[in-house]
Motif scaffolding. Structure first.
Motif, PDB file in Angstrom:
ATOM      1  N   GLY A 195       0.730  -1.158  -0.067  1.00  0.00           N
ATOM      2  CA  GLY A 195       0.172   0.032   0.091  1.00  0.00           C
ATOM      3  C   GLY A 195       0.756   1.125  -0.028  1.00  0.00           C
ATOM      4  N   SER A 196       0.071   2.453   0.212  1.00  0.00           N
ATOM      5  CA  SER A 196       0.853   3.752   0.154  1.00  0.00           C
ATOM      6  C   SER A 196       0.354   4.638   1.288  1.00  0.00           C
ATOM      7  CB  SER A 196       0.445   4.380  -1.247  1.00  0.00           C
ATOM      8  OG  SER A 196       0.898   3.648  -2.310  1.00  0.00           O
ATOM      9  N   LEU A 197       1.250   5.722   1.711  1.00  0.00           N
ATOM     10  CA  LEU A 197       0.991   6.596   2.413  1.00  0.00           C
ATOM     11  C   LEU A 197       1.710   7.884   2.181  1.00  0.00           C
ATOM     12  CD1 LEU A 197       1.089   5.035   5.965  1.00  0.00           C
ATOM     13  CD2 LEU A 197      -0.874   5.874   5.046  1.00  0.00           C
ATOM     14  N   ARG A 198       0.852   9.057   2.623  1.00  0.00           N
ATOM     15  CA  ARG A 198       1.815  10.250   2.250  1.00  0.00           C
ATOM     16  C   ARG A 198       1.839  10.881   3.577  1.00  0.00           C
ATOM     17  NH1 ARG A 198       0.489  15.506  -1.440  1.00  0.00           N
ATOM     18  NH2 ARG A 198      -1.137  16.127   0.119  1.00  0.00           N
ATOM     19  N   LEU A 199       2.957  11.084   4.187  1.00  0.00           N
ATOM     20  CA  LEU A 199       3.372  12.105   5.285  1.00  0.00           C
ATOM     21  C   LEU A 199       3.464  13.502   5.027  1.00  0.00           C
ATOM     22  CD1 LEU A 199       5.964   9.677   6.876  1.00  0.00           C
ATOM     23  CD2 LEU A 199       3.426   9.490   6.961  1.00  0.00           C
TER      24      LEU A 199
ATOM     25  N   VAL B 287      14.756   2.828   0.268  1.00  0.00           N
ATOM     26  CA  VAL B 287      13.476   3.192  -0.103  1.00  0.00           C
ATOM     27  C   VAL B 287      13.523   4.045  -1.404  1.00  0.00           C
ATOM     28  CG1 VAL B 287      12.967   4.211   2.314  1.00  0.00           C
ATOM     29  CG2 VAL B 287      14.018   5.765   0.800  1.00  0.00           C
ATOM     30  N   LYS B 288      14.785   4.003  -2.302  1.00  0.00           N
ATOM     31  CA  LYS B 288      14.886   4.568  -3.536  1.00  0.00           C
ATOM     32  C   LYS B 288      13.933   3.833  -4.461  1.00  0.00           C
ATOM     33  CE  LYS B 288      18.968   5.860  -4.102  1.00  0.00           C
ATOM     34  NZ  LYS B 288      20.445   6.005  -4.173  1.00  0.00           N
ATOM     35  N   GLY B 289      13.145   4.663  -5.170  1.00  0.00           N
ATOM     36  CA  GLY B 289      12.366   4.074  -6.119  1.00  0.00           C
ATOM     37  C   GLY B 289      11.071   3.681  -5.548  1.00  0.00           C
ATOM     38  N   ARG B 290      10.707   3.826  -4.300  1.00  0.00           N
ATOM     39  CA  ARG B 290       9.471   3.543  -3.806  1.00  0.00           C
ATOM     40  C   ARG B 290       8.938   4.878  -2.787  1.00  0.00           C
ATOM     41  NH1 ARG B 290       9.017   0.530   0.568  1.00  0.00           N
ATOM     42  NH2 ARG B 290      11.099   0.494   1.141  1.00  0.00           N
ATOM     43  N   PHE B 291       9.861   5.778  -2.374  1.00  0.00           N
ATOM     44  CA  PHE B 291       9.528   6.761  -1.810  1.00  0.00           C
ATOM     45  C   PHE B 291       9.889   8.112  -2.634  1.00  0.00           C
ATOM     46  CE2 PHE B 291       9.712   5.144   2.908  1.00  0.00           C
ATOM     47  CZ  PHE B 291       8.991   4.206   2.651  1.00  0.00           C
ATOM     48  N   THR B 292       9.154   9.144  -2.343  1.00  0.00           N
ATOM     49  CA  THR B 292       9.414  10.386  -2.957  1.00  0.00           C
ATOM     50  C   THR B 292       9.370  11.415  -1.932  1.00  0.00           C
ATOM     51  OG1 THR B 292       8.564   9.617  -5.126  1.00  0.00           O
ATOM     52  CG2 THR B 292       8.687  11.996  -4.947  1.00  0.00           C
TER      53      THR B 292
ATOM     54  N   THR C  23       5.347  23.287   3.597  1.00  0.00           N
ATOM     55  CA  THR C  23       4.865  21.948   3.975  1.00  0.00           C
ATOM     56  C   THR C  23       5.943  20.995   3.127  1.00  0.00           C
ATOM     57  OG1 THR C  23       2.655  22.179   4.137  1.00  0.00           O
ATOM     58  CG2 THR C  23       3.355  19.904   3.625  1.00  0.00           C
ATOM     59  N   VAL C  24       6.549  19.864   3.686  1.00  0.00           N
ATOM     60  CA  VAL C  24       7.273  19.013   3.123  1.00  0.00           C
ATOM     61  C   VAL C  24       6.675  17.728   3.138  1.00  0.00           C
ATOM     62  CG1 VAL C  24       8.862  18.325   5.050  1.00  0.00           C
ATOM     63  CG2 VAL C  24       9.541  17.910   2.765  1.00  0.00           C
ATOM     64  N   TYR C  25       6.582  16.675   2.154  1.00  0.00           N
ATOM     65  CA  TYR C  25       5.965  15.656   2.016  1.00  0.00           C
ATOM     66  C   TYR C  25       6.742  14.310   1.580  1.00  0.00           C
ATOM     67  CZ  TYR C  25       2.238  18.978   0.853  1.00  0.00           C
ATOM     68  OH  TYR C  25       1.498  20.145   0.909  1.00  0.00           O
ATOM     69  N   LEU C  26       6.530  13.237   1.985  1.00  0.00           N
ATOM     70  CA  LEU C  26       7.071  12.013   1.902  1.00  0.00           C
ATOM     71  C   LEU C  26       6.089  10.831   1.255  1.00  0.00           C
ATOM     72  CD1 LEU C  26       9.667  10.405   1.826  1.00  0.00           C
ATOM     73  CD2 LEU C  26       9.042   9.531   4.023  1.00  0.00           C
ATOM     74  N   GLN C  27       6.051  10.931  -0.097  1.00  0.00           N
ATOM     75  CA  GLN C  27       5.117   9.878  -0.787  1.00  0.00           C
ATOM     76  C   GLN C  27       5.701   8.452  -0.667  1.00  0.00           C
ATOM     77  OE1 GLN C  27       1.879  10.143  -1.801  1.00  0.00           O
ATOM     78  NE2 GLN C  27       1.884   8.049  -2.191  1.00  0.00           N
ATOM     79  N   MET C  28       5.102   7.698   0.256  1.00  0.00           N
ATOM     80  CA  MET C  28       5.677   6.156   0.336  1.00  0.00           C
ATOM     81  C   MET C  28       4.733   5.227  -0.532  1.00  0.00           C
ATOM     82  SD  MET C  28       6.600   6.361   4.263  1.00  0.00           S
ATOM     83  CE  MET C  28       4.819   6.367   4.778  1.00  0.00           C
ATOM     84  N   ASN C  29       5.264   4.500  -1.476  1.00  0.00           N
ATOM     85  CA  ASN C  29       4.696   3.642  -2.265  1.00  0.00           C
ATOM     86  C   ASN C  29       5.272   2.318  -2.060  1.00  0.00           C
ATOM     87  OD1 ASN C  29       2.621   5.494  -3.306  1.00  0.00           O
ATOM     88  ND2 ASN C  29       4.411   5.885  -4.876  1.00  0.00           N
ATOM     89  N   SER C  30       4.435   1.187  -2.539  1.00  0.00           N
ATOM     90  CA  SER C  30       5.077  -0.300  -2.355  1.00  0.00           C
ATOM     91  C   SER C  30       5.624  -0.294  -0.974  1.00  0.00           C
ATOM     92  CB  SER C  30       5.933  -0.511  -3.344  1.00  0.00           C
ATOM     93  OG  SER C  30       5.343  -0.214  -4.690  1.00  0.00           O
TER      94      SER C  30
END
Length: 118
Positions: A16-20, A64-69, A78-85
């Motif tokens: 799954g995914s989450l965005r911090l 996390v390379k390739g999965r997080f942005t 604001t700063v974000y961390l998109q977390m996929n897979s």
């Protein structure tokens, strides 16, 4: 210094995914390099991702390379961390940090829990 407040953590299944999000107060945010770190139970805090003040440069841990942005919106402070897979080994408390330069962080948030179930 900037004051930082993280949000967006929670429980998610593997894959799954989450965005911090990390909301910053203070006029210095636009000049601050920002980073995300995490700490799993019984482990030391580790680097996850970082972004320069302009957003033009980003850096990631190999895990996390390739999965997080990481990204930032200076207009919204604001700063974000998109977390996929997401994987169970991504389970940790995630912290936002800010400072005058990459790797030099003076301000830290209180953390947000991310739990990935298998």
């Amino acid at each position: 210094q900037v004051q930082l407040v993280e949000s967006g953590g929670g429980l998610v299944q593997a894959g799954g995914s989450l965005r911090l999000s990390c909301a910053a107060s203070g006029r210095t945010f636009r000049r601050a390099a920002m980073g995300w770190f995490r700490q799993a139970p019984g482990k030391e805090r580790e680097f996850v991702a970082a972004i320069s003040s302009s957003g033009s440069s980003t850096y990631y841990a190999d895990s996390v390379k390739g999965r997080f942005t990481i990204s930032r919106d200076n207009a919204k402070n604001t700063v974000y961390l998109q977390m996929n897979s997401l994987k169970p080994e991504d389970t940790a408390v995630y912290y936002c940090a800010g400072g005058q330069d990459l790797g030099q962080y003076e301000s830290w948030g209180q953390g947000t829990q991310v739990t990935v179930s298998s």
